[in-house]
Each structure stands twice: as C-alpha cells, then as structure tokens.
Enzyme design. Structure first.
Site, PDB file in Angstrom:
ATOM      1  N   ASP A  17       0.873  -1.154   0.000  1.00  0.00           N
ATOM      2  CA  ASP A  17       0.000   0.000   0.000  1.00  0.00           C
ATOM      3  C   ASP A  17       0.923   1.220   0.000  1.00  0.00           C
ATOM      4  O   ASP A  17       2.113   1.106   0.306  1.00  0.00           O
ATOM      5  CB  ASP A  17      -0.899  -0.040   1.244  1.00  0.00           C
ATOM      6  CG  ASP A  17      -1.853   1.144   1.317  1.00  0.00           C
ATOM      7  OD1 ASP A  17      -2.441   1.510   0.279  1.00  0.00           O
ATOM      8  OD2 ASP A  17      -1.997   1.715   2.413  1.00  0.00           O
ATOM      9  N   ASP A  19      -0.018   5.105   1.079  1.00  0.00           N
ATOM     10  CA  ASP A  19      -0.209   6.014   2.208  1.00  0.00           C
ATOM     11  C   ASP A  19      -0.308   5.230   3.517  1.00  0.00           C
ATOM     12  O   ASP A  19      -1.139   4.336   3.653  1.00  0.00           O
ATOM     13  CB  ASP A  19      -1.469   6.865   2.009  1.00  0.00           C
ATOM     14  CG  ASP A  19      -1.413   7.690   0.720  1.00  0.00           C
ATOM     15  OD1 ASP A  19      -0.300   7.996   0.260  1.00  0.00           O
ATOM     16  OD2 ASP A  19      -2.484   8.011   0.183  1.00  0.00           O
TER      17      ASP A  19
END
Length: 191
Positions: A17, A19
C-alpha cells in the site's frame, strides 16, 4: 513458470500500500508532492527488497482524484517524487496500480475489492497465492485475503486502529513499520 534474474535466485513479488506504509498518511488525503513525505526507513526497505531481487508493486486507493482534491498530473508528480527518492538509493518501484474512484462509484478496483492486486498479477503474469501484501488498513488485508495473497499489517499509518479490527483467526503478521517487515521477509522468505 518462475522467472530467474541474473543472480540465479527466483524473482519474488511484493505488493505495498502507499499512504501509511511508504509515506505518512492524512485523514485530509495526501494532495500534492509537498505533502508526500516518506516514513522513516521505508525507502531504504524498498531498496533492500530490490537488492534481493523482488519486483515491487504499489496498490493504492486514491479517491482524492474523484473527490477533485487533486488530478492525475499531481498524482503522477507524487509518484515521480517517490521514484526520484528511490533512485538516489539505487532502487525503484516496478509498477503502481491505483484506484481513482470513490466507494459509491462501485468499481472493482477500490480496495477491499482485489482489482488492483489482480492488475498487478496480470501485468506480472503471476498467481497471487502467498505473495506478501503489506498494508495499514483492514481493506488492504481483506483484498489480499480475497486473492489468497499473504496479508501483512504495519502499525504505521492507520495500523494501530486496524490491529483492533483484524480477527485473530486471520493470523496476520504485524510489524512496527515497513523496515521491520522487510527484515523478516528477507530473513525468512515466508509470510
């Protein structure tokens, strides 16, 4: 078929991922390159993955585009900043898949649906069984489970809150940060 780089080791894949895993997260969204700031040690962790022969992909919900908080050019500028920082470490991210939609758009790419992971798998021509997927939110882990990948939770970003939401029966490994997770993967090579 397993690909083998010049080192003779089989190529391994990993999905991250963005953020809250690579860079600091914000409830107000990361809207421009100035707000995009790496989490301490995360870029070096990606560099270690690359040195070990991993193909590194990012799968990231970016609904800020649909919310008109930023545009595609700004998102590309954020990713260019990431790649520039990594280049200084002799590394790069191999592929970035992102979902520009809001949840009400009913797309198939917004996590917790597995569309972004499937895009990476198709591009890499691999199956996702057992591939490490590292995230900080429940939807990252849910999408990983949907494709039989190996979800890993970080306590950076939204990870502290997410930890309380993950059923114990999922047996999800938990690490303080990306650097610690990568240390484990490079030492053990299993999820």
């Amino acid at each position: 078929p397993t690909l083998t780089p010049m080192s003779g080791n089989p190529i391994q894949h990993i999905i991250l991922d963005r953020d809250g895993v690579i860079n600091a997260d914000s409830d107000q969204f990361i809207k421009n390159p100035d707000e995009w700031q790496p989490i301490e040690g995360s870029l070096e962790a990606i560099a270690r993955l690359k040195q070990a022969g991993f193909l590194v992909g990012i799968a990231s919900n970016q609904s800020g585009i649909a919310r008109e908080l930023f545009d595609f050019a700004t998102l590309n500028a954020m990713h260019a900043k990431l790649q520039q920082y990594l280049a200084k470490l002799g590394a790069h991210v191999d592929m970035i898949a992102f979902c520009p939609h809001k949840s009400e758009d009913r797309c198939d790419c917004r996590k917790p649906l597995p569309g972004l992971y499937q895009q990476l798998a198709q591009r890499w021509n691999i199956e996702l069984d057992g591939i490490p997927v590292i995230g900080d939110s429940l939807r990252d882990l849910e999408a990983a489970r949907a494709v039989n990948a190996c979800p890993i939770l970080l306590l950076t970003g939204k990870g502290q809150k997410t930890r309380e939401q993950v059923p114990e029966s999922w047996h999800v490994p938990v690490y303080d940060n990306l650097s610690q997770a990568v240390d484990h993967l490079l030492e053990d090579a299993s999820c």
